[in-house]
Design an enzyme around this catalytic site. Structure first.
Site, PDB file in Angstrom:
ATOM      1  NE  ARG A  23      49.106   9.367  15.977  1.00  0.00           N
ATOM      2  CZ  ARG A  23      48.042   8.945  16.622  1.00  0.00           C
ATOM      3  NH1 ARG A  23      46.870   9.452  16.366  1.00  0.00           N
ATOM      4  NH2 ARG A  23      48.149   8.013  17.526  1.00  0.00           N
ATOM      5  CB  SER A 114      45.924   5.745  16.060  1.00  0.00           C
ATOM      6  OG  SER A 114      44.927   5.180  16.849  1.00  0.00           O
ATOM      7  CG  HIS A 115      41.913   7.417  15.221  1.00  0.00           C
ATOM      8  ND1 HIS A 115      42.909   7.491  16.169  1.00  0.00           N
ATOM      9  CD2 HIS A 115      41.463   8.661  15.048  1.00  0.00           C
ATOM     10  CE1 HIS A 115      43.032   8.756  16.555  1.00  0.00           C
ATOM     11  NE2 HIS A 115      42.167   9.478  15.892  1.00  0.00           N
ATOM     12  CE  LYS A 127      52.267   4.373  20.854  1.00  0.00           C
ATOM     13  NZ  LYS A 127      51.130   4.509  21.748  1.00  0.00           N
ATOM     14  CG  ASP A 278      42.443   2.035  16.643  1.00  0.00           C
ATOM     15  OD1 ASP A 278      42.722   0.904  17.074  1.00  0.00           O
ATOM     16  OD2 ASP A 278      43.099   3.055  16.908  1.00  0.00           O
ATOM     17  CG  ASP A 280      46.935   1.845  16.845  1.00  0.00           C
ATOM     18  OD1 ASP A 280      45.737   2.147  16.733  1.00  0.00           O
ATOM     19  OD2 ASP A 280      47.653   2.272  17.766  1.00  0.00           O
ATOM     20  CG  ASP A 282      45.300   1.967  20.249  1.00  0.00           C
ATOM     21  OD1 ASP A 282      44.443   2.176  19.366  1.00  0.00           O
ATOM     22  OD2 ASP A 282      46.209   2.790  20.521  1.00  0.00           O
ATOM     23  NE  ARG A 283      41.465   5.778  19.143  1.00  0.00           N
ATOM     24  CZ  ARG A 283      41.104   7.035  19.001  1.00  0.00           C
ATOM     25  NH1 ARG A 283      39.883   7.336  18.597  1.00  0.00           N
ATOM     26  NH2 ARG A 283      41.947   8.010  19.234  1.00  0.00           N
ATOM     27  CB  THR A 345      43.519  13.403  26.724  1.00  0.00           C
ATOM     28  OG1 THR A 345      42.225  13.834  27.139  1.00  0.00           O
ATOM     29  CG2 THR A 345      43.419  12.644  25.423  1.00  0.00           C
ATOM     30  CD  GLU A 364      42.724   8.016  26.577  1.00  0.00           C
ATOM     31  OE1 GLU A 364      42.924   9.224  26.681  1.00  0.00           O
ATOM     32  OE2 GLU A 364      43.300   7.312  25.737  1.00  0.00           O
ATOM     33  CD  GLU A 365      36.968  11.007  24.794  1.00  0.00           C
ATOM     34  OE1 GLU A 365      36.151  10.842  23.868  1.00  0.00           O
ATOM     35  OE2 GLU A 365      38.164  11.311  24.625  1.00  0.00           O
ATOM     36  CB  SER A 366      39.084   8.623  22.467  1.00  0.00           C
ATOM     37  OG  SER A 366      40.122   8.156  23.322  1.00  0.00           O
ATOM     38  CE  LYS A 377      43.673   4.305  22.465  1.00  0.00           C
ATOM     39  NZ  LYS A 377      44.694   5.366  22.624  1.00  0.00           N
ATOM     40  NE  ARG A 497      40.050  14.799  20.161  1.00  0.00           N
ATOM     41  CZ  ARG A 497      40.043  14.387  18.882  1.00  0.00           C
ATOM     42  NH1 ARG A 497      38.946  14.497  18.164  1.00  0.00           N
ATOM     43  NH2 ARG A 497      41.133  13.893  18.323  1.00  0.00           N
TER      44      ARG A 497
HETATM   45  C1  VG1 Z   1      42.985  11.133  20.786  1.00  0.00           C
HETATM   46  C2  VG1 Z   1      42.039  10.731  21.885  1.00  0.00           C
HETATM   47  C3  VG1 Z   1      42.816  10.238  23.089  1.00  0.00           C
HETATM   48  C4  VG1 Z   1      43.737   9.091  22.650  1.00  0.00           C
HETATM   49  C5  VG1 Z   1      44.616   9.540  21.495  1.00  0.00           C
HETATM   50  C6  VG1 Z   1      45.448   8.416  20.934  1.00  0.00           C
HETATM   51  O1  VG1 Z   1      43.813  12.180  21.228  1.00  0.00           O
HETATM   52  O2  VG1 Z   1      41.207  11.810  22.260  1.00  0.00           O
HETATM   53  O3  VG1 Z   1      41.912   9.820  24.091  1.00  0.00           O
HETATM   54  O4  VG1 Z   1      44.541   8.687  23.718  1.00  0.00           O
HETATM   55  O5  VG1 Z   1      43.805  10.034  20.436  1.00  0.00           O
HETATM   56  O6  VG1 Z   1      44.633   7.357  20.515  1.00  0.00           O
HETATM   57  P1  VG1 Z   1      43.522  13.709  20.843  1.00  0.00           P
HETATM   58  O7  VG1 Z   1      44.656  14.468  21.431  1.00  0.00           O
HETATM   59  O8  VG1 Z   1      43.439  13.782  19.347  1.00  0.00           O
HETATM   60  O9  VG1 Z   1      42.198  14.046  21.471  1.00  0.00           O
HETATM   61  V1  VG1 Z   1      45.155   6.282  19.309  1.00  0.00           V
HETATM   62  O10 VG1 Z   1      44.001   5.163  19.105  1.00  0.00           O
HETATM   63  O11 VG1 Z   1      45.811   7.299  18.335  1.00  0.00           O
HETATM   64  O12 VG1 Z   1      46.608   5.572  19.936  1.00  0.00           O
HETATM   65 CO    CO Z   2      44.748   3.584  17.974  1.00  0.00          CO
END
Ligand code: VG1
Ligand code: CO
Length: 544
Positions: A23, A114-115, A127, A278, A280, A282-283, A345, A364-366, A377, A497
């Site tokens: 990324r 992603s987000h 990826k 989000d 992509d 997945d959230r 994670t 996941e909490e995220s 996800k 975090r």
């Molecule tokens: C974050 C989240 C993690 C998640 C990852 C990818 O990672 O905390 O739970 O799996 O993003 O999500 P990090 O290392 O920044 O805490 V996504 O929606 O980018 O595929």
């Molecule tokens: Co995502």
């Protein structure tokens, strides 16, 4: 003969091969040979054969189409037989996972950050997912990383761009490129998993919803499924057209970036349920009328009720959650008599458990929830499971939450993010924690006494691989917990975090403010880690 171009630098410069591939800023990806270096390193590691199939798709952000054309030429140069690509270059991450599995592909390139925000000055990412549809495990990402450091050429073919908007097949040399409808296969899968008839019935009786696609990839999926197949009123999906810059917003479904949805759900005009996804897809974010559901609670509540969904009836074998995710799911697993796995994670750690049939639902909490239907996800899946449960049980989101807490107790939970801090300060904070770990047990911080402190290390129960240094855990005698870790997905400086959790048993204080309940843990986190001194910040940038 494929054209051969030489390369010099590793695309991973300054970034370990983290949880989600590569990324970086778009400008970085636009450098000559950059994306090509990564893609060729992937191909060198996976070694495509003359019958190999590759899926390619992305979240539609700026630079998506450019990299897809590069990847198609390189797939031809590297001897793939077939590339399956979503129309317009679109595939949500869970849809890409499904397409890889459904068509028996060898793997896929998933293009997304992603987000993270999109646009010429924002983020891009790539990826590689393996044949099970999930993110490559560390053995593969490690090999890709190593290869990027020694790679000295990449292979491509000279050919004009293919028309990504036209469905059907075209040839690029010996390679067949198949452009597919990005939504249909995924929507069919959702209809197999859930009781669409039951959901349609509550919609007909007046059940309402708002889905905020955040101008990201889920727009077409949500419109086709929610408004198309389930009969929600037109306009239920908002921000439903994917934009290259997500309309200038962070496509991150949390209470900060989806504030409009949150405000609506807390108002008198709230529909029965509000949801968002989000960049992509997945959230997921779930908010009932007047009731926000934390992702950790969502996992627990979904797990407790998943058997009402046709595809899951009688086959919940286990639950898995990432370490920083609250222990709410553990209580459900215990009550149901199934194991609960605690992983590092990142979704890739669920892959083996899902493949082995040891876990059925993961989270996941995220804001990530998913199951064994794919190996990512899945934002819309979580929304549909919520809808299926509400339809089958005939209760509201708030009622379901209270019923759950009355039975299992409530895990108050928050995550504090300190974004874009200096890497040196972040490393010093984590090193300080590691050095002081042994002295923590027995120490008292206000009302809290430390019981255990460690650095989380995970041994995969399926293949025995070990992942160390996955975050610092501080557990207290009253069952509350603080976790510290550095993000692996940021693109600027470091992100710290801090995860805070406190358990309140059934019939305790179940309707208190999260901030009030977590005040002792917040104070202890500062005392234990010296956040202000190491980061120069007196408050987190984002609280979720
Ligand atoms: C974050 C989240 C993690 C998640 C990852 C990818 O990672 O905390 O739970 O799996 O993003 O999500 P990090 O290392 O920044 O805490 V996504 O929606 O980018 O595929
Ligand atoms: Co995502």
């Amino acid at each position: 003969m494929p054209e051969i171009v030489t390369v010099e630098t590793s695309p991973f410069e300054g970034q370990a091969p983290g949880t989600s591939g590569l990324r970086k800023k778009v400008k970085v990806f636009q450098q000559p040979n950059y994306a090509e270096n990564f893609i060729q390193s992937v191909f060198d590691v996976v070694g495509p054969q003359s019958d190999s199939v590759l899926v390619i798709g992305g979240d539609g952000r700026f630079h998506n189409r450019t990299v897809i054309q590069q990847a198609i030429r390189m797939a031809a140069g590297n001897g793939y037989a077939r590339v399956i690509v979503g129309q317009g270059g679109i595939l949500s991450t869970p849809a890409a996972s499904h397409v890889i599995r459904k068509y028996g592909a060898d793997g896929g390139l998933v293009l997304s950050a992603s987000h993270n925000p999109g646009g010429p000055d924002e983020d891009f990412g790539i990826k590689y997912n393996i044949a099970n549809g999930g993110p490559a495990p560390e053995s593969v990402t490690g090999a890709i990383y190593d290869r990027t450091k020694t790679i000295d050429r990449w292979l491509t073919v000279e050919t004009p761009d293919i028309d990504l908007d036209r469905l059907g097949e075209v040839n690029v040399g010996d390679l067949v490129v198949q452009v597919i409808d990005p939504v249909a296969d995924y929507a069919d899968l959702m209809e197999e998993l859930f009781d669409f008839a039951a959901i349609r019935k509550i919609v007909t009786s007046g059940f309402t919803m708002r889905f905020d696609a955040m101008s990201a990839v889920t727009g077409p999926y949500a419109t086709a499924i929610l408004e198309g197949r389930l009969g929600f009123a037109p306009g239920t999906v908002v921000n439903g057209i994917p934009l290259e810059d997500f309309g200038g917003h962070h496509p991150d479904p949390n209470l900060i970036h989806a504030k409009e949805l949150y405000d609506l759900m807390m108002s008198d005009a709230a529909p029965d349920i509000g949801a968002a996804s989000d960049g992509d897809g997945d959230r997921n974010l779930i908010i009932g009328r007047g009731r926000f559901i934390t992702p950790s609670d969502s996992l627990a509540m979904l797990a407790a009720n998943i058997q009402v969904a046709p595809a899951y009836h009688g086959r919940l074998t286990g639950i898995a959650r990432s370490m920083p995710t609250s222990a709410a799911a553990d209580r459900v697993a215990e009550a149901l008599g199934v194991p609960c796995f605690e992983t590092p994670t990142g979704w890739k750690f669920f892959g083996n458990l899902l493949d082995a049939g040891m876990a059925t639902i993961c989270g996941e909490e995220s804001a990530g929830t998913g199951s064994d239907h794919v190996r990512e996800k899945d934002g819309l899946w979580a929304v549909l499971l919520w809808l299926n449960i509400l339809a089958a049980r005939g209760i509201s989101v708030d009622q379901l939450a209270h019923e759950h807490w009355d039975r299992f107790g409530r895990n108050y939970y928050a995550r504090h993010d300190y974004e874009g801090i200096e890497t040196a300060g972040a490393d010093a904070l984590m090193n300080g924690l590691k050095t002081g770990l042994a002295t923590l047990p027995g120490q008292v911080f206000g009302p809290l006494t430390v019981s255990v402190a460690d650095s989380f290390s995970y041994t995969d129960p399926v293949d025995g691989s070990v992942s160390a240094n996955q975050g610092i855990r501080v557990l207290f005698e009253d069952g509350s917990r603080i976790v510290f870790r550095l993000s692996g997905t940021g693109t600027q400086g470091a992100t710290l975090r801090v995860y805070l959790e406190r358990y309140e048993p059934p019939f305790g204080r179940l309707d208190a403010e999260t901030g009030d309940m977590l005040a002792p843990q917040i104070a202890a986190a500062e005392q234990i880690a010296g956040i202000v001194a190491h980061t120069g910040r007196t408050a987190p940038d984002v609280v979720t």
